[in-house]
Design a protein around this motif. Structure first.
Motif, PDB file in Angstrom:
ATOM      1  N   ALA A   1       0.847  -1.175   0.000  1.00 28.37           N
ATOM      2  CA  ALA A   1       0.000   0.000   0.000  1.00 28.37           C
ATOM      3  C   ALA A   1       0.894   1.241   0.000  1.00 28.37           C
ATOM      4  CB  ALA A   1      -0.894   0.013   1.221  1.00 28.37           C
ATOM      5  N   VAL A   2       0.209   2.407  -0.087  1.00 31.16           N
ATOM      6  CA  VAL A   2       0.885   3.708  -0.002  1.00 31.16           C
ATOM      7  C   VAL A   2       1.895   3.858  -1.148  1.00 31.16           C
ATOM      8  CG1 VAL A   2       1.765   5.394   1.638  1.00 31.16           C
ATOM      9  CG2 VAL A   2       0.753   3.324   2.492  1.00 31.16           C
TER      10      VAL A   2
ATOM     11  N   VAL B   1      -7.216   6.968   4.812  1.00 30.68           N
ATOM     12  CA  VAL B   1      -7.024   7.483   3.454  1.00 30.68           C
ATOM     13  C   VAL B   1      -6.405   6.450   2.513  1.00 30.68           C
ATOM     14  CG1 VAL B   1      -5.923   9.293   2.066  1.00 30.68           C
ATOM     15  CG2 VAL B   1      -6.762   9.826   4.374  1.00 30.68           C
ATOM     16  N   TYR B   2      -5.381   5.742   2.957  1.00 30.27           N
ATOM     17  CA  TYR B   2      -4.628   4.889   2.031  1.00 30.27           C
ATOM     18  C   TYR B   2      -5.079   3.430   2.022  1.00 30.27           C
ATOM     19  CZ  TYR B   2      -1.778   8.852   0.979  1.00 30.27           C
ATOM     20  OH  TYR B   2      -1.387  10.089   0.526  1.00 30.27           O
ATOM     21  N   LEU B   3      -5.923   3.040   2.981  1.00 32.45           N
ATOM     22  CA  LEU B   3      -6.345   1.633   3.031  1.00 32.45           C
ATOM     23  C   LEU B   3      -7.838   1.355   2.846  1.00 32.45           C
ATOM     24  CD1 LEU B   3      -4.194   0.138   5.956  1.00 32.45           C
ATOM     25  CD2 LEU B   3      -3.654   0.244   3.523  1.00 32.45           C
ATOM     26  N   PRO B   4      -8.738   2.318   3.085  1.00 30.95           N
ATOM     27  CA  PRO B   4     -10.159   1.936   3.122  1.00 30.95           C
ATOM     28  C   PRO B   4     -10.644   1.277   1.837  1.00 30.95           C
ATOM     29  CG  PRO B   4      -9.899   4.219   3.814  1.00 30.95           C
ATOM     30  CD  PRO B   4      -8.556   3.746   3.357  1.00 30.95           C
ATOM     31  N   HIS B   5     -10.128   1.694   0.706  1.00 31.72           N
ATOM     32  CA  HIS B   5     -10.597   1.126  -0.563  1.00 31.72           C
ATOM     33  C   HIS B   5     -10.146  -0.326  -0.721  1.00 31.72           C
ATOM     34  CE1 HIS B   5      -7.037   3.612  -0.813  1.00 31.72           C
ATOM     35  NE2 HIS B   5      -6.546   2.810  -1.736  1.00 31.72           N
ATOM     36  N   PHE B   6      -8.953  -0.651  -0.223  1.00 32.59           N
ATOM     37  CA  PHE B   6      -8.533  -2.061  -0.269  1.00 32.59           C
ATOM     38  C   PHE B   6      -9.496  -2.901   0.575  1.00 32.59           C
ATOM     39  CE2 PHE B   6      -4.380  -0.301  -1.582  1.00 32.59           C
ATOM     40  CZ  PHE B   6      -4.031  -1.191  -2.585  1.00 32.59           C
ATOM     41  N   LYS B   7      -9.802  -2.380   1.746  1.00 27.71           N
ATOM     42  CA  LYS B   7     -10.707  -3.119   2.641  1.00 27.71           C
ATOM     43  C   LYS B   7     -12.079  -3.289   1.975  1.00 27.71           C
ATOM     44  CE  LYS B   7     -12.738  -2.256   7.157  1.00 27.71           C
ATOM     45  NZ  LYS B   7     -12.627  -1.291   8.262  1.00 27.71           N
TER      46      LYS B   7
END
Ligand code: BGC
Length: 680
Positions: free
Chosen positions: A186-187, A209-215
C-alpha cells in the motif's frame, strides 16, 4: 501463568477485532463450498513435500511465457494447476497479442459508475481468460496523492470512497472470469523512487485514506489476491511488512486469499517476507524457492509459515476453480468489447468549460488541429500497456462515416489564421503521451509539470486569437493547469480514451451523447497549491491531506473541483433532506434532481460529510447517478455508512464526538447542507 494467559487473551482480543466490523468470513469470500475446499487443502498439505509446497510460492521466469503469461508451477503429482498471471488495468497486456484497449483507469474513474466498471472488469477478465490467464493483475487502486504521479492514469482517482466503489465494481466483474488482484498494497504513489522510497505515515492517514478502498474491495467484492507494493511503509518494504500484511490485511480484515509480491526486487529477505505474510513471490524465486527451503532447514523460517502461505494459494485456486485453459481467440476483441470501450470513453470524458463550444451542429465546419489530433494515444508503455489492432484517433473519429460533416485538418496549428481557416469551430487536441508520464523504470515515470508543453500552449493561444469558438481537448492521465483557460470557449478532458476514443470524442462533440464524466481528482490552479511531491528523497512523510481535502483545509480554490463536470443540459437540485441517526448502520440523503435543459443526460449526485471543527472539512461518503430526460425529475437517495464516518486511533475505530454535516450537490465545490447529526 494465569497472568500470562490473561495477557495472551487480551492481546488476542486487541488484534482480532479492533474494527467493529466483522472480519470477512471465508464462506462469503469463497465462491465454492468453503468447508470442502478447506478439507481438500488440508489433505494436499499432508501429502506434499516441503519442496512441492515451496514450488507453489513463486513464479518460474523473469519474462512471460510464450503466451505472454507469468506462470507458477503446475503440480502434476497432486493435480494442482499453476497460476497464469497477466496484466492489467486497461486490457490484456500486449505480451499476449492484440486485445481490446479500454480507456485507462483514471478515465473510468471519471464515469463514477461502478456498474459500468463491473462490465469493464468482466470484459477484460473474459479476454485474459481467453488468452489462457487465470489471474488478472488489476485493478490498480492506489490513491492519487499528487497529479504528477506517473501511474496516475492506471488508478481511479484521489478519493478512497470513490476508489473503493470503482475497484469493487471492476473486481466483481473480473472475478466472473478469473481471479483479480488489487494492487499495490500500500501507499504506492510515487514512481521515480518506487523501489526504494520509505514512506512514514501515521495510523489515521494510513487507515482513513490509504487503506479503506482495499478493505472495501476485499469485503464487498471478495478479491482473490492482493499485490504488495515496492515502497517501504513505516520501516520495512511493503512486501515484508507484518503490520500491513499480517496484522491489517489478514488478521484485522480477515482476507482469506493470497498476497503476491510486486515484480522483482519487492521482497528483500526470505525470513522477513515469510514472517510478514507474503505468500507468492513473482515473477521468479529470489528470496523464496531454494532460499526458502534452506531457511526452513536452518530453522530460520518455520514450516508452519510455509504451510500457511501454501494453504492460501491452494484455497484460492480451489475456491475460484482455476484452470489452465486453452486460448479462445473468439472471445478477444469482440464487437461487444469494442462497443463497451466506446461507451466507457463517452462516459469518461469531462467537459470542463463550455461557453458555447458544444454541441456542434452537423452543418458547421470543424477544423481539427493540435499535436495529438491524429495520434494513437492510449496510455503509457508500462505494465498496463495494451496492443489493440487499431486506435481511432480524434481526427478519424470526426471524419469516419461522417459524410454530412465538414471536417478539415491542419497539422501545423501555428499556420492557422482567420483567413486560412473559415471554420466555425476549431478543435485543438493536445496533452500528454507515453513520453511524459507512466510507470517508473519501464516507462516515462513521474511527470515534471502541471503545465502542458510550451508548444501546446503556444498553439492554444495562437488559435484562440483566430477563432471565437475554440474547444481544447486534453489527453493525459491526470490534472493539468490552464493559465490559458480564459482565451478559449471550451475544454474537454479526454484522458487516454482507449482504442475507440476518437469515436467517443465525436459522439460528445456532435451531441450524439451528452457529456457525463466528472473529475475523480482535483485540478489545482497551480503546483504550489498542492502538497509537496518529492520523488527524489528516499524518506518521505505522508499525512492525510491531498487533493480536495488539502485544498479545502487551506481554503484554496481549485481550478476545477473534485467531482466537477459540465454537460449540455442543466440540473436543478431541490432542498435535500437527511434521514436516520448515527446509531444506525446507514443514514440517507435524499434530493430531488430535475433536468431543466433540453437534452437527456446523467447526473452524479455526491454526498460529502465533515465534522464541524475538524480539520478535515469534508470527505466524499456517497454518490449515486440518475439519467433524466428533459423536464424529468427524480428523487435520488444516497446512503452513507455510519461506519465510514469513524476515525482510527490506537488500533480502534470510533465515532468522534461532534456534529457531522451532510452536504449534497453536483461536485465538491457546489454543495447544500442536507442536515447535521450529532454524536454524543
Ligand atoms: C508493476 C505491477 C505489474 C507487474 C507485472 C510491476 O512492475 O508494478 O503493477 O503488475 O510489474 O507486470
Amino acid at each position: 501463568m494465569r497472568s500470562a494467559a490473561l495477557a495472551l487473551l487480551l492481546s488476542a482480543c486487541a488484534t482480532a477485532e479492533p474494527d467493529s466490523e466483522p472480519r470477512l468470513a471465508l464462506e462469503d469470500w469463497c465462491p465454492a463450498d468453503a468447508e470442502a475446499v478447506e478439507a481438500e487443502v488440508r489433505s494436499h498439505l499432508d501429502a506434499m513435500s516441503l519442496e512441492e509446497k515451496v514450488a507453489q510460492l513463486s513464479g518460474t521466469s523473469l519474462i512471460p511465457n510464450g503466451a505472454g503469461l507469468w506462470p507458477t508451477p503446475t503440480d502434476e503429482t497432486h493435480g494442482i494447476p499453476g497460476f497464469r498471471m497477466v496484466d492489467g488495468p486497461r486490457g490484456a497486456h500486449r505480451a499476449t497479442g492484440e486485445a481490446t484497449a479500454f480507456p485507462v483507469g483514471m478515465a473510468r474513474g471519471a464515469t463514477w459508475d461502478p456498474v459500468l466498471e463491473q462490465r469493464v472488469g468482466e470484459a477484460i477478465g473474459r479476454e485474459v481468460k481467453a488468452k489462457g490467464a487465470n489471474v488478472l493483475l488489476a485493478p490498480t487502486v492506489n490513491i492519487l496523492r499528487h497529479p504528477l504521479w506517473g501511474r496516475a492514469q492506471e488508478t481511479y482517482g484521489e478519493d478512497p470512497h470513490h476508489m473503493g466503489r470503482m475497484g469493487a465494481g471492476f473486481v466483481t466483474g473480473a472475478q466472473t472470469q478469473v481471479i483479480a488482484d488489487a494492487k499495490h498494497f500500500a501507499v504506492n504513489s510515487i514512481e521515480d523512487t518506487r523501489f526504494d522510497v520509505s514512506v512514514s505515515i501515521d495510523e489515521r492517514a494510513l487507515h482513513e485514506v490509504y487503506l479503506p478502498h482495499f478493505k472495501h474491495i476485499i469485503h464487498e467484492a471478495h478479491v482473490g489476491s492482493v499485490m504488495s507494493a515496492y515502497n517501504h511503509v513505516n520501516g520495512p518494504p511493503a512486501s515484508e511488512s507484518p503490520t500491513l500484511l499480517r496484522d491489517i490485511l489478514k488478521n484485522e480484515w480477515g482476507f482469506p486469499g493470497f498476497v503476491v509480491s510486486d515484480w522483482v526486487w519487492a521482497a528483500e529477505t526470505t525470513a522477513g517476507s515469510a514472517t510478514a505474510g507474503l505468500d507468492v513471490e513473482m515473477p521468479y524465486a529470489e528470496v523464496y524457492g531454494d532460499a526458502l527451503i534452506d531457511a526452513v532447514s536452518d530453522g530460520e523460517v518455520s514450516e508452519a509459515l510455509v504451510d500457511e502461505a501454501v494453504h492460501r494459494v491452494l484455497r484460492t485456486k480451489l475456491c475460484f476453480a482455476i484452470e489452465e485453459s486453452e486460448p479462445d481467440p473468439t472471445q478477444v476483441l469482440t464487437d461487444e468489447a469494442r462497443a463497451l470501450a466506446r461507451e466507457v470513453a463517452e462516459r469518461s470524458m469531462v467537459l470542463l468549460k463550455n461557453d458555447g463550444a458544444l454541441p456542434v451542429d452537423d452543418g458547421l465546419s470543424v477544423l481539427v488541429t493540435g499535436r495529438l489530433a491524429d495520434v494513437a494515444n492510449i496510455g503509457d508503455t508500462g505494465s498496463s500497456t495494451v496492443d489493440p489492432p487499431y486506435v481511432i484517433t480524434p481526427l478519424q473519429g470526426f471524419t469516419e462515416g461522417a459524410e454530412t460533416r465538414a471536417v478539415s485538418h491542419v497539422a501545423d496549428a501555428l499556420s492557422v489564421t482567420t483567413e486560412l481557416s473559415d471554420a466555425d469551430v476549431v478543435v485543438v487536441v493536445v496533452g500528454y503521451t507515453e513520453d511524459d508520464e507512466g510507470e517508473g523504470l519501464i516507462a516515462a515515470g513521474d511527470r515534471t509539470s502541471l503545465q502542458l508543453r510550451d508548444e501546446d500552449i503556444a498553439v492554444i493561444e495562437h488559435v484562440a486569437t483566430h477563432s471565437d469558438r475554440v474547444l481544447v481537448v486534453i489527453e493525459g492521465g491526470s490534472a493539468v493547469a490552464m493559465p490559458w483557460l480564459d482565451q478559449v470557449e471550451g475544454v474537454l478532458m479526454a484522458w487516454y480514451p482507449g482504442m475507440e476514443g476518437g469515436h467517443a470524442l465525436a459522439d460528445l462533440i456532435y451531441g450524439t451523447v451528452a457529456p457525463s464524466g466528472r473529475l475523480p481528482i482535483s485540478f489545482a490552479q497551480d503546483l504550489d497549491d498542492l502538497p509537496e511531491f518529492d520523488n527524489v528523497s528516499l524518506e518521505v512523510r505522508y499525512d492525510r491531506w491531498h487533493g480536495y481535502t488539502h485544498l479545502d483545509r487551506n481554503d484554496t480554490a481549485p481550478l476545477f473541483a473534485f467531482g466537477f463536470g459540465l454537460t449540455t443540459t442543466t440540473f436543478a437540485y431541490d432542498t435535500p433532506t437527511l434521514a436516520g441517526s448515527l446509531d444506525e448502520d446507514t443514514v440517507e440523503v435524499d434530493v430531488q434532481v430535475t433536468n431543466t435543459g433540453a437534452v437527456e443526460a446523467i447526473e452524479t449526485v455526491q454526498v460529502y460529510v465533515g465534522r464541524e471543527g475538524s480539520d478535515v472539512v469534508r470527505e466524499l461518503r456517497g454518490f449515486a447517478q440518475v439519467k433524466l430526460a428533459p423536464g424529468a425529475a427524480e428523487t435520488v437517495s444516497v446512503p452513507v455508512r455510519v461506519a465510514d464516518l469513524r476515525s482510527r486511533q490506537d488500533g480502534a475505530w470510533q465515532l468522534e464526538e461532534g456534529t457531522y454535516r451532510f452536504e449534497v450537490g453536483p461536485h465538491s465545490g457546489e454543495l447544500n447542507v442536507a442536515g447535521t447529526l450529532t454524536a454524543p
